[in-house]
Each structure stands twice: as structure tokens, then as C-alpha cells.
Design an enzyme around this catalytic site. Structure first.
Site, mmCIF file in Angstrom:
data_model
loop_
_atom_site.group_PDB
_atom_site.id
_atom_site.type_symbol
_atom_site.label_atom_id
_atom_site.label_comp_id
_atom_site.label_asym_id
_atom_site.label_seq_id
_atom_site.Cartn_x
_atom_site.Cartn_y
_atom_site.Cartn_z
ATOM 1 N N THR A 91 0.844 -1.198 0.000
ATOM 2 C CA THR A 91 0.000 0.000 0.000
ATOM 3 C C THR A 91 0.875 1.243 0.000
ATOM 4 O OG1 THR A 91 -1.758 -1.105 1.197
ATOM 5 C CG2 THR A 91 -1.606 1.261 1.527
ATOM 6 N N ARG A 126 -14.453 -6.995 0.329
ATOM 7 C CA ARG A 126 -13.756 -6.643 1.588
ATOM 8 C C ARG A 126 -13.165 -5.224 1.486
ATOM 9 N NH1 ARG A 126 -8.234 -4.979 2.830
ATOM 10 N NH2 ARG A 126 -7.769 -5.655 4.936
ATOM 11 N N GLY A 141 -10.638 -2.507 3.563
ATOM 12 C CA GLY A 141 -9.648 -2.421 4.643
ATOM 13 C C GLY A 141 -9.650 -1.059 5.314
ATOM 14 N N ASP A 142 -8.538 -0.742 5.941
ATOM 15 C CA ASP A 142 -8.428 0.514 6.692
ATOM 16 C C ASP A 142 -8.093 1.718 5.801
ATOM 17 O OD1 ASP A 142 -5.909 -0.739 6.173
ATOM 18 O OD2 ASP A 142 -4.947 0.677 7.533
ATOM 19 N N THR A 181 -0.271 1.579 7.061
ATOM 20 C CA THR A 181 -0.204 0.417 6.173
ATOM 21 C C THR A 181 -0.049 -0.841 7.011
ATOM 22 O OG1 THR A 181 1.088 -0.730 4.489
ATOM 23 C CG2 THR A 181 2.298 0.832 5.857
ATOM 24 N N GLY A 182 -0.670 -1.918 6.549
ATOM 25 C CA GLY A 182 -0.547 -3.175 7.296
ATOM 26 C C GLY A 182 -1.840 -3.945 7.248
ATOM 27 N N GLY A 210 -5.186 -4.471 7.589
ATOM 28 C CA GLY A 210 -6.249 -3.472 7.712
ATOM 29 C C GLY A 210 -7.229 -3.705 8.843
HETATM 30 N N1 ASP Z 1 -3.843 -1.771 4.935
HETATM 31 C C1 ASP Z 1 -4.125 -2.348 3.651
HETATM 32 C C2 ASP Z 1 -5.412 -3.113 3.751
HETATM 33 O O1 ASP Z 1 -5.616 -3.803 4.724
HETATM 34 C C3 ASP Z 1 -3.052 -3.253 3.150
HETATM 35 C C4 ASP Z 1 -1.635 -2.773 3.331
HETATM 36 O O2 ASP Z 1 -1.405 -1.727 3.879
HETATM 37 O O3 ASP Z 1 -0.730 -3.478 2.910
HETATM 38 O O4 ASP Z 1 -6.183 -3.089 2.838
#
Ligand code: ASP
Length: 326
Positions: free
Chosen positions: A195, A223, A225-226, A246-247, A249
Site C-alpha cells: 500500500t 472486503r 480495509g483501513d 499500512t498493514g 487493515g
Molecule cells: N492496509 C491495507 C489493507 O488492509 C493493506 C496494506 O497496507 O498493505 O487493505
């Protein structure tokens, strides 16, 4: 007569030197203003032993992205422009999980999310699950600027993009063959992607933040995410800070990460560093992700609890750094 000409000449000189003095003073004032930019290209477990040529590609991309934002800020441009243009660059870059390089859903398609926020007045815009929008961050900005709403999802968001005249592409545009092979090899396991996000403090003291993503590899269709959620993946308030996360979500949503960094500063008097460390090291489980953030004084954090985070920072004090691992 001669005296009159001399008098007018002298007054002209006085006026000219006044104008020069004022202009110099004004430009000195503008130049003395602070700016700062932080970016991320995702947090995860990128293997340290990848060939140097591949590492270099990522570093070059991070540097190019930083330069785009830095040039806008250095020239007194708006924070929103800097965030949008930096993220547009990442959205065109196949190495990152945003726009063109978006990961695959479990059905082998692409659903993209993005959000942007302006710390001056807390206005924000976001889109989730778009399938034909080339630059999700630009549509998120239009949601903020051209509609009375904040978040559009799915077909409604795609249709809004068509209506507002943003660049439309077929879903197959996001279908990169290298990413496709990775997806096939990933054997339908969930994987984190790269991301992208950007936070800036512009010369007017405005903090802006934005995040754009293809989400998690192999996510279930629909789905979200965050990243498109203001408060979870993105937040900006000129009184405190701006954040792009990022991570994983779901964990960032559960912990309202981006807003909580700001709230810890506002309600508890934490410094940016303390607030970021509280969220990333104490509240989130190890291995869940990271964030980049800037506060109103230009302090910055690039923090993660994963093995690595693609990241970069530049500011008016001459800092210009990029990194991948700790
Ligand atoms: N945070 C993003 C999500 O969960 C994915 C990512 O940051 O790698 O959609």
C-alpha cells in the site's frame, strides 16, 4: 525645471527601493516557512536477500516520489496537490500495491481503496472497492471537493468517477503478469501488499494525508480495509498531526490507529513519537504494520512493527532519506 526633474527622479528611486525591499522581505518570509513530507510504500516482510537491482528499483521509486512532493512543497504548492501527485506516481508504478500494481482478490480481480484528508478543516474524501478508476486518490479528492459526502463504495464510486470525468480503465489494466504469477504462487493465502501513503506539512502550515491501495492479496470480494477509512488508515488535523497507515487493515480498523495517534497528542499531550510508539508497539500486535506521520511543527515518524517498511522523508531542513529495512 531641473530641480523638479531631480526631485521626481529621487522619489522614483525611493519608490523603487521600497518595492525591492518589500518583495525581498516577502520572499524571505515564504522561504523561511517549513515544509515536510513522509511517504510509505507498504509495510511487510520483503526478503532482505533480494538482488541489489530489485532493491535499487524500490529505492529509486521512493526517491522519485519524494522529489515530486518535495518540489511542490518547496515552491509553496498546496499540501493536497503534493499528496495527490505523489500517490498518483505510486499508482502508476507497478512495484506498489496501488493503482496499476493493485493485488488480486480471491477471484483474481482488483478492487481498489483510497482516502485523503485535509488537516485545516478536517474535510476528507474516500472511495472503496472501485474497479475501473485509474487513480483512486484523485477520485477520493474529488469526493471531498465536489460532493457533500465522504465515502463512496463499489459501483456507486465507479459511476461517480465516470460522472466526474476521471480517467477510466478496464479492470484488466490492473492485471500485471508478474503480480499474477505471484498471486498464483501465493496459493490463495492472505498476503500483505505494498500500500502507499503520503503525509505533508505545506508552507502554509496545512497538514494533509492520503493513502491508496489494492487492499490485501486474496481478500474476499467486497472486503474493505483501513486505507479508505478516515480515522483508521488516514487522518490529518492541523492542531496535532497527519497519519497514513499500512498493514493488516482489520487490525488498524479495530484499533482506530490513525485517529488515535492524533487523539493521544490532543487529549494526553503525547509527542508525535510517543503517540506513534503507543499505537504501533503497544496497541497493535507485532507484525501488523506501520505508519508515517508528521506533526504541526514538522516532526516526523516512520514507524513499523513488521520486518520492513518502504519509506522516505524530506523536509525544508535538507533531510532527504529513503529506506526499506530497520
Ligand atoms: N492496509 C491495507 C489493507 O488492509 C493493506 C496494506 O497496507 O498493505 O487493505
Amino acid at each position: 525645471m531641473k530641480i523638479k526633474i531631480l526631485q521626481s527622479f529621487v522619489s522614483l528611486l525611493i519608490i523603487l527601493s521600497y518595492i525591492t525591499f518589500t518583495t525581498q522581505n516577502l520572499s524571505a518570509q515564504v522561504k523561511s516557512q517549513k515544509y515536510a513530507i513522509v511517504i510509505h510504500g507498504g509495510a511487510g516482510n520483503f526478503p532482505k536477500d533480494v538482488p541489489d537491482s530489485i532493491k535499487q528499483k524500490y529505492i529509486n521509486s521512493l526517491e522519485e516520489a519524494l522529489n515530486i512532493g518535495k518540489d511542490i512543497l518547496k515552491n509553496g504548492g498546496s499540501g493536497l496537490d503534493a499528496v495527490e501527485k505523489v500517490i498518483n506516481y505510486f499508482e502508476n508504478n507497478i512495484l506498489f500495491n496501488a493503482g496499476r500494481g493493485a493485488v488480486f482478490t480471491s477471484e483474481g480481480r482488483h478492487e481498489l481503496d483510497a482516502s485523503i484528508m485535509c488537516g485545516m478543516d478536517l474535510t476528507s474524501g474516500a472511495i472503496a472497492g472501485v474497479t475501473i478508476i485509474k487513480h483512486p486518490i484523485s477520485l477520493a479528492r474529488l469526493v471531498m471537493e465536489k460532493t457533500p459526502h465522504i465515502l463512496f463504495a463499489g459501483k456507486g464510486a465507479d459511476d461517480l468517477g465516470i460522472q466526474l470525468g476521471v480517467e477510466i480503465v478496464p479492470n484488466s489494466y490492473f492485471h500485471d503478469s508478474t503480480n499474477y504469477q505471484k498471486w498464483l504462487r501465493s496459493n490463495l493465502k492472505e498476503q500483505k501488499g505494498e500500500t502507499v501513503g503520503c503525509v505533508v506539512l505545506d508552507q502554509s502550515g496545512n497538514i494533509c494525508a492520503g493513502t491508496s491501495t489494492g487492499g490485501m492479496q486474496n481478500k474476499m470480494p467486497g472486503r474493505v480495509g483501513d486505507s479508505p477509512l478516515i480515522n483508521a488508515g488516514t487522518y490529518a488535523d492541523n492542531n496535532t498531526c497527519g497519519v497514513s497507515a499500512t498493514g493488516h487493515g482489520e487490525l488498524f480498523i479495530r484499533n482506530t490507529v490513525a485517529f488515535n495517534v492524533s487523539a493521544l497528542m490532543e487529549y494526553k499531550g503525547y509527542s508525535l513519537k510517543q503517540a506513534c510508539e503507543e499505537m504501533i508497539y503497544k496497541r497493535l500486535p507485532q507484525g501488523s504494520g506501520g505508519l508515517v506521520a508528521i506533526d504541526k511543527n514538522g516532526n516526523y515518524e516512520l514507524i513499523f512493527n513488521t520486518q520492513c517498511m518502504f519509506r522516505g522523508v524530506a523536509n525544508s531542513e535538507g533531510v532527504f532519506e529513503t529506506a526499506i529495512w530497520k
